[in-house]
Design a protein around this motif. Structure first.
Motif, PDB file in Angstrom:
ATOM      1  N   ALA A  73       7.098  54.910  25.777  1.00  0.00           N
ATOM      2  CA  ALA A  73       8.546  55.058  25.859  1.00  0.00           C
ATOM      3  C   ALA A  73       9.044  55.784  27.262  1.00  0.00           C
ATOM      4  O   ALA A  73      10.055  55.386  27.776  1.00  0.00           O
ATOM      5  CB  ALA A  73       9.225  55.692  24.732  1.00  0.00           C
ATOM      6  N   LEU A  74       8.225  56.624  27.629  1.00  0.00           N
ATOM      7  CA  LEU A  74       8.691  57.502  28.951  1.00  0.00           C
ATOM      8  C   LEU A  74       8.316  56.484  30.126  1.00  0.00           C
ATOM      9  O   LEU A  74       9.055  56.635  31.061  1.00  0.00           O
ATOM     10  CB  LEU A  74       7.606  58.905  28.940  1.00  0.00           C
ATOM     11  N   ILE A  75       6.832  56.076  30.155  1.00  0.00           N
ATOM     12  CA  ILE A  75       6.537  55.311  31.351  1.00  0.00           C
ATOM     13  C   ILE A  75       7.464  54.026  31.670  1.00  0.00           C
ATOM     14  O   ILE A  75       7.752  53.718  32.829  1.00  0.00           O
ATOM     15  CB  ILE A  75       5.053  54.981  31.293  1.00  0.00           C
ATOM     16  N   GLU A  76       7.859  53.450  30.375  1.00  0.00           N
ATOM     17  CA  GLU A  76       8.521  52.028  30.603  1.00  0.00           C
ATOM     18  C   GLU A  76      10.175  52.502  30.623  1.00  0.00           C
ATOM     19  O   GLU A  76      10.752  51.426  30.850  1.00  0.00           O
ATOM     20  CB  GLU A  76       8.167  51.307  29.335  1.00  0.00           C
ATOM     21  N   ARG A  77      10.469  53.421  30.454  1.00  0.00           N
ATOM     22  CA  ARG A  77      11.929  54.055  30.257  1.00  0.00           C
ATOM     23  C   ARG A  77      12.538  53.447  29.241  1.00  0.00           C
ATOM     24  O   ARG A  77      13.651  52.529  29.373  1.00  0.00           O
ATOM     25  CB  ARG A  77      12.464  53.854  31.793  1.00  0.00           C
ATOM     26  N   LYS A  78      11.971  53.323  28.030  1.00  0.00           N
ATOM     27  CA  LYS A  78      12.542  52.331  26.992  1.00  0.00           C
ATOM     28  C   LYS A  78      12.908  53.443  25.746  1.00  0.00           C
ATOM     29  O   LYS A  78      13.196  53.100  24.625  1.00  0.00           O
ATOM     30  CB  LYS A  78      11.417  51.490  26.411  1.00  0.00           C
ATOM     31  N   GLY A  79      13.081  54.482  25.836  1.00  0.00           N
ATOM     32  CA  GLY A  79      13.715  55.449  25.219  1.00  0.00           C
ATOM     33  C   GLY A  79      15.212  55.293  24.661  1.00  0.00           C
ATOM     34  O   GLY A  79      15.847  54.496  25.245  1.00  0.00           O
ATOM     35  N   ALA A  80      15.695  56.213  23.931  1.00  0.00           N
ATOM     36  CA  ALA A  80      17.216  56.333  23.327  1.00  0.00           C
ATOM     37  C   ALA A  80      17.828  56.641  24.546  1.00  0.00           C
ATOM     38  O   ALA A  80      17.722  57.334  25.223  1.00  0.00           O
ATOM     39  CB  ALA A  80      17.095  56.987  22.109  1.00  0.00           C
ATOM     40  N   ALA A  81      19.220  56.192  24.365  1.00  0.00           N
ATOM     41  CA  ALA A  81      20.208  56.631  25.283  1.00  0.00           C
ATOM     42  C   ALA A  81      20.622  58.169  24.974  1.00  0.00           C
ATOM     43  O   ALA A  81      20.825  58.444  23.596  1.00  0.00           O
ATOM     44  CB  ALA A  81      21.646  56.017  25.089  1.00  0.00           C
ATOM     45  N   THR A  82      20.263  59.041  25.727  1.00  0.00           N
ATOM     46  CA  THR A  82      20.427  60.487  25.334  1.00  0.00           C
ATOM     47  C   THR A  82      21.353  61.228  26.312  1.00  0.00           C
ATOM     48  O   THR A  82      21.645  61.000  27.735  1.00  0.00           O
ATOM     49  CB  THR A  82      19.014  60.847  25.815  1.00  0.00           C
ATOM     50  N   ALA A  83      21.964  62.139  25.626  1.00  0.00           N
ATOM     51  CA  ALA A  83      23.083  63.234  26.348  1.00  0.00           C
ATOM     52  C   ALA A  83      22.394  64.494  26.245  1.00  0.00           C
ATOM     53  O   ALA A  83      21.543  64.783  25.479  1.00  0.00           O
ATOM     54  CB  ALA A  83      24.349  63.120  25.610  1.00  0.00           C
ATOM     55  N   LEU A  84      22.805  65.461  27.267  1.00  0.00           N
ATOM     56  CA  LEU A  84      22.275  66.654  27.623  1.00  0.00           C
ATOM     57  C   LEU A  84      23.458  67.592  27.487  1.00  0.00           C
ATOM     58  O   LEU A  84      24.409  67.513  28.190  1.00  0.00           O
ATOM     59  CB  LEU A  84      21.472  66.904  28.840  1.00  0.00           C
ATOM     60  N   VAL A  85      23.328  68.566  26.760  1.00  0.00           N
ATOM     61  CA  VAL A  85      24.365  69.843  26.682  1.00  0.00           C
ATOM     62  C   VAL A  85      23.704  71.125  27.087  1.00  0.00           C
ATOM     63  O   VAL A  85      22.558  71.500  26.784  1.00  0.00           O
ATOM     64  CB  VAL A  85      24.873  69.933  25.270  1.00  0.00           C
ATOM     65  N   VAL A  86      24.373  71.625  28.108  1.00  0.00           N
ATOM     66  CA  VAL A  86      23.871  72.705  28.792  1.00  0.00           C
ATOM     67  C   VAL A  86      24.765  73.951  28.998  1.00  0.00           C
ATOM     68  O   VAL A  86      26.202  73.645  28.897  1.00  0.00           O
ATOM     69  CB  VAL A  86      23.337  72.548  30.231  1.00  0.00           C
ATOM     70  N   THR A  87      24.390  74.807  29.383  1.00  0.00           N
ATOM     71  CA  THR A  87      25.220  76.233  29.612  1.00  0.00           C
ATOM     72  C   THR A  87      26.104  75.788  31.190  1.00  0.00           C
ATOM     73  O   THR A  87      25.639  75.217  31.988  1.00  0.00           O
ATOM     74  CB  THR A  87      24.589  77.601  30.251  1.00  0.00           C
ATOM     75  N   LYS A  88      27.474  76.209  30.908  1.00  0.00           N
ATOM     76  CA  LYS A  88      28.300  76.095  31.859  1.00  0.00           C
ATOM     77  C   LYS A  88      27.595  76.465  33.347  1.00  0.00           C
ATOM     78  O   LYS A  88      27.122  77.464  33.581  1.00  0.00           O
ATOM     79  CB  LYS A  88      29.631  76.623  32.085  1.00  0.00           C
ATOM     80  N   GLY A  89      27.622  75.631  34.400  1.00  0.00           N
ATOM     81  CA  GLY A  89      26.910  75.888  35.635  1.00  0.00           C
ATOM     82  C   GLY A  89      25.319  75.260  36.039  1.00  0.00           C
ATOM     83  O   GLY A  89      24.958  75.477  36.974  1.00  0.00           O
ATOM     84  N   PHE A  90      25.109  74.782  34.807  1.00  0.00           N
ATOM     85  CA  PHE A  90      23.744  74.236  34.853  1.00  0.00           C
ATOM     86  C   PHE A  90      23.540  72.643  34.722  1.00  0.00           C
ATOM     87  O   PHE A  90      22.347  72.123  34.233  1.00  0.00           O
ATOM     88  CB  PHE A  90      22.889  74.780  33.975  1.00  0.00           C
ATOM     89  N   ARG A  91      24.549  71.761  35.150  1.00  0.00           N
ATOM     90  CA  ARG A  91      24.816  70.762  34.774  1.00  0.00           C
ATOM     91  C   ARG A  91      23.759  69.728  35.657  1.00  0.00           C
ATOM     92  O   ARG A  91      23.075  68.831  35.235  1.00  0.00           O
ATOM     93  CB  ARG A  91      26.222  70.156  35.099  1.00  0.00           C
ATOM     94  N   ASP A  92      23.159  70.189  36.768  1.00  0.00           N
ATOM     95  CA  ASP A  92      22.440  69.513  37.656  1.00  0.00           C
ATOM     96  C   ASP A  92      20.923  69.986  37.497  1.00  0.00           C
ATOM     97  O   ASP A  92      19.841  69.782  38.529  1.00  0.00           O
ATOM     98  CB  ASP A  92      22.955  69.677  38.922  1.00  0.00           C
ATOM     99  N   VAL A  93      20.618  70.686  36.219  1.00  0.00           N
ATOM    100  CA  VAL A  93      19.088  71.217  36.218  1.00  0.00           C
ATOM    101  C   VAL A  93      18.108  70.257  36.319  1.00  0.00           C
ATOM    102  O   VAL A  93      17.171  70.417  36.962  1.00  0.00           O
ATOM    103  CB  VAL A  93      19.114  72.100  34.919  1.00  0.00           C
ATOM    104  N   LEU A  94      18.186  68.916  35.817  1.00  0.00           N
ATOM    105  CA  LEU A  94      17.264  67.906  35.791  1.00  0.00           C
ATOM    106  C   LEU A  94      17.119  67.512  37.490  1.00  0.00           C
ATOM    107  O   LEU A  94      16.009  66.997  37.681  1.00  0.00           O
ATOM    108  CB  LEU A  94      17.719  66.890  35.036  1.00  0.00           C
TER     109      LEU A  94
END
Length: 688
Positions: A73-94
């Motif tokens: 799923a990771l290699i083929e990028r066939k995982g689920a549509a996912t959202a990320l919730v972070v502390t304010k100021g850390f939106r670009d962590v990835l």
């Protein structure tokens, strides 16, 4: 009779092992069905049960599964549509990652795109301080509005990763409770549950991977349990973890990130088992399958375990080019050189092998499934190392002319013959794997020279002596059923769960009240998970460890703690253990520098499975069954070919020789001799 069942799904083949309670093994292989992994799983179940004449009601032992479903799923990028919730100021962590450049002098350095795009990353105005104090609580109205945004985005999963939540998870828990009520059916992954450790980017990466794959693994494992029940195999399935433990499917489905290296980990456990059986304190496990090859060091009958690793590296398998995961995993190095690895010409006009693989579909050209690219398996067939008419016992004939045609596409560009090109592929594979194994051992303070090499996997026994010669191995060991050893490895490990939690602080003046709380919660979590997997509470064993470092250092060193540290409350034991481990790895101790504790580790472990041995080799020595021309050894003339099943205890096979099993082939080069021991291992050593 009573049986235990193990299935290991690899990138090319799905391996099945049925073990009778007296140690008798029935094994088989079938091509992995990537469109539906469970189809190949149950095909493998049917094959081994049919060969053994076993009925479903006789499978009263464990049913253990190692799978690539998360990795795929990771290699083929066939995982689920996912959202990320972070502390304010850390939106670009990835996107910012850790600002590390894995190739310092490459101006066009690339990284894989984050699993969660920026538009699906949401900020929350909350804050927990480094010491766990909650500076800013969660505003419920803000989270209710956030839930509406997430719902509108149509995601199936949400990762929640707040700053310092490993010290205080209250804000994550509150947000999760609100989102669970507002978003029924959406999967939630909390960093405080998935990876409660320091370092913001690796913790976020780990949580996102878990969230990205959870909606896939949960129905997959539910389908596995339902399929077993429909076939009247009533035992609850156990799932192999990257750390080398096994756990119930329900716990595994909530933590799919722990399953990523399940197959390779099982192979390392099998190697550790044979190290103990053979009385070897150290050896190097060499596992070469259809997609990749892996090397792992075994010391004192245990594989080395690390607290972090990377997945989906995009640049020559170079460290730093993938996604970091902070979960316990068997410590191994992976090389993109398996049987299906594709040979090509690089930008300098030189022959290279991998990391791209033909997998099982279309597979190597010789499989006759539509593949046209030249692979390692094609070169082995062209060289005469494999018998195309006897592959998988003749159930899967190989097309040598298709292999020759594929190899010629590379040979024509190089100006070399088909045989010369195939020999070049064979040698490049050996050099690549030996170089990776040297690096792996040297980085961990091991002298690889003279270490015995245990070879397994479908392609491992073909190439192992060539690798062993480059590593100056004292011996190359081919265990029984070498091609399905990873599946076998799932049957020799107890139910086990490895847990870790960060608690950064100076070792001197350690807060033992906090230690009591952390270790108490970890031991309870581990005990609950094992009891859910069917282990009685009174037989669960707890083991403790810690990660420490000198103050000011970036990386820590893991140590084992013999007794529960809460009993003696003696920090000097931790200090002494750390200094010894640090010196073993680096050869020096800056003892004037204070030491700080980074993380605590707890392992909950059930009883080791009862193992009654395996079938012993026959006492009568068998004769060669055929002669074959091998392109690698033109001067040697025709080479003797043996059937491994007829080789008796104590029998010696002089190289060059080929020893065939149904599922793999052992290659004994010139100037090597191999001898069958009492366990059925074929042990090859170089002639004087």
């Amino acid at each position: 009779m009573s049986y235990s069942l193990a299935i290991d799904i690899g990138g090319t083949f799905t391996d099945a092992v049925l073990r009778r309670d007296d140690g008798m093994l029935t094994v088989d292989k079938t091509l992995t069905t990537h469109h539906d992994l469970l189809e190949g799983f149950f095909r493998g179940v049917g094959l081994v049960m049919g060969k053994a004449g076993a009925t479903p009601d006789q499978v009263t032992g464990v049913v253990v599964h190692a799978t690539t479903v998360v990795t795929n799923a990771l290699i083929e990028r066939k995982g689920a549509a996912t959202a990320l919730v972070v502390t304010k100021g850390f939106r670009d962590v990835l996107s910012i990652r850790n600002e590390h450049r894995y190739e310092m002098f490459d101006p066009q350095i690339e990284f894989a795109d984050p699993l969660v795009p920026r538009e699906l990353t949401f900020e929350v105005n909350e804050r927990v301080l480094a010491d766990g104090v909650r500076l800013r609580a969660v505003d419920e109205a803000e989270i209710v509005a956030l839930a509406r945004q997430i719902k509108a985005s149509g995601v199936a999963s949400v990762a929640i990763c707040f700053l310092n939540s490993f010290r205080n998870s209250a804000n994550e828990q509150e947000v999760a409770a609100i989102l669970a009520k507002a978003l029924p059916g959406v999967s939630l992954s909390l960093s405080s549950a998935v990876a409660p450790q320091i370092r913001e980017y690796p913790r976020t990466s780990t949580t996102v991977v878990n969230a990205y794959t959870a909606p896939i693994t949960e129905p997959y494992l539910q389908g596995l349990a339902a399929g077993l029940e429909a076939r009247a195999i009533g035992h609850r399935p156990l799932i192999m973890l990257s750390s080398g433990g096994i756990i119930g499917a329900e716990i595994a489905s909530r933590n799919p990130v722990r399953m990523i290296e399940s197959g390779p980990a099982a192979g390392a456990l099998a190697a550790a088992h044979f190290a103990k059986e053979l009385g070897l304190d150290r050896l190097l496990a060499f596992d070469m399958g259809g997609t990749t090859a892996k090397a792992c060091l075994i010391e004192n009958h245990e594989p080395l375990v690390t607290g972090s690793f990377e997945v989906d590296r995009i640049y020559r398998f170079m460290e730093g080019s993938g996604m970091p995961l902070t979960i316990p995993s068997v410590d191994m190095i992976e090389i993109g050189a398996g049987g299906g690895s594709i040979a090509s010409i690089d930008e300098l006009g030189l022959l290279k092998v991998g990391p791209r693989s033909a997998g099982s579909m279309p597979g190597p050209a010789c499989y006759g499934r539509g593949g046209t690219k030249p692979t390692v398996t094609d070169s082995d067939l062209v060289l005469g190392l494999l018998d195309g008419a006897n592959f998988l016992g003749g159930d899967m004939a190989l097309d040598i002319e298709a292999a020759r045609t594929a190899i010629a596409t590379v040979g024509d560009a190089l100006g070399t013959s088909v045989t010369q090109t195939a020999a070049g592929i064979f040698r490049i594979v050996a050099e690549t794997m030996a170089a990776a194994a040297r690096e792996h051992a040297t980085d961990r303070g091991f002298d690889y020279r003279g270490l015995p090499l245990l070879a397994f996997g479908g392609a491992g026994p073909v190439h192992a002596c060539a690798v062993g010669e480059l590593l100056q191995s004292a011996a190359v060991i081919f265990p029984p059923q070498a091609s399905v050893l990873s599946a076998f490895g799932t049957l020799v490990t107890p139910v086990r769960l490895d847990l870790v939690r960060s608690a950064l602080g100076r070792l001197q003046g350690l807060d033992w009240a906090e230690v009591d709380t952390i270790l108490g919660e970890l031991t309870q979590e581990g005990t609950d998970a094992l009891e859910a997997a069917g282990v009685a509470g009174d037989v669960i064993r707890l083991r403790f460890g810690a990660d420490l470092r000198y103050v000011g250092q970036q990386n820590e060193v893991a140590i084992e703690i013999i007794d529960d540290p809460r009993i003696g409350r003696d920090a000097s034991i931790l200090h002494a253990g750390f200094e010894a481990a640090y010196f073993a790895q680096y050869g020096v101790n800056p003892s004037h520098v204070p030491v700080e504790l980074v993380s605590w580790r707890v392992t909950a472990e059930g009883p080791k499975p009862v193992f009654n041995g395996v079938a012993r080799p026959p006492m009568v020595h068998g004769a060669a069954k055929a002669l074959r021309h091998v392109g690698l050894w033109e001067a040697a003339g025709d080479v003797l070919v043996y059937d491994r099943a007829v080789l008796g205890s104590g029998q010696t096979v002089a190289g060059p020789a080929i020893v065939e099993e149904r599922e793999t082939t052992i290659v004994i080069p010139p100037n090597w001799n191999a001898r069958v021991d009492d366990l059925g291992c074929l042990i090859a050593t170089r002639s004087a």
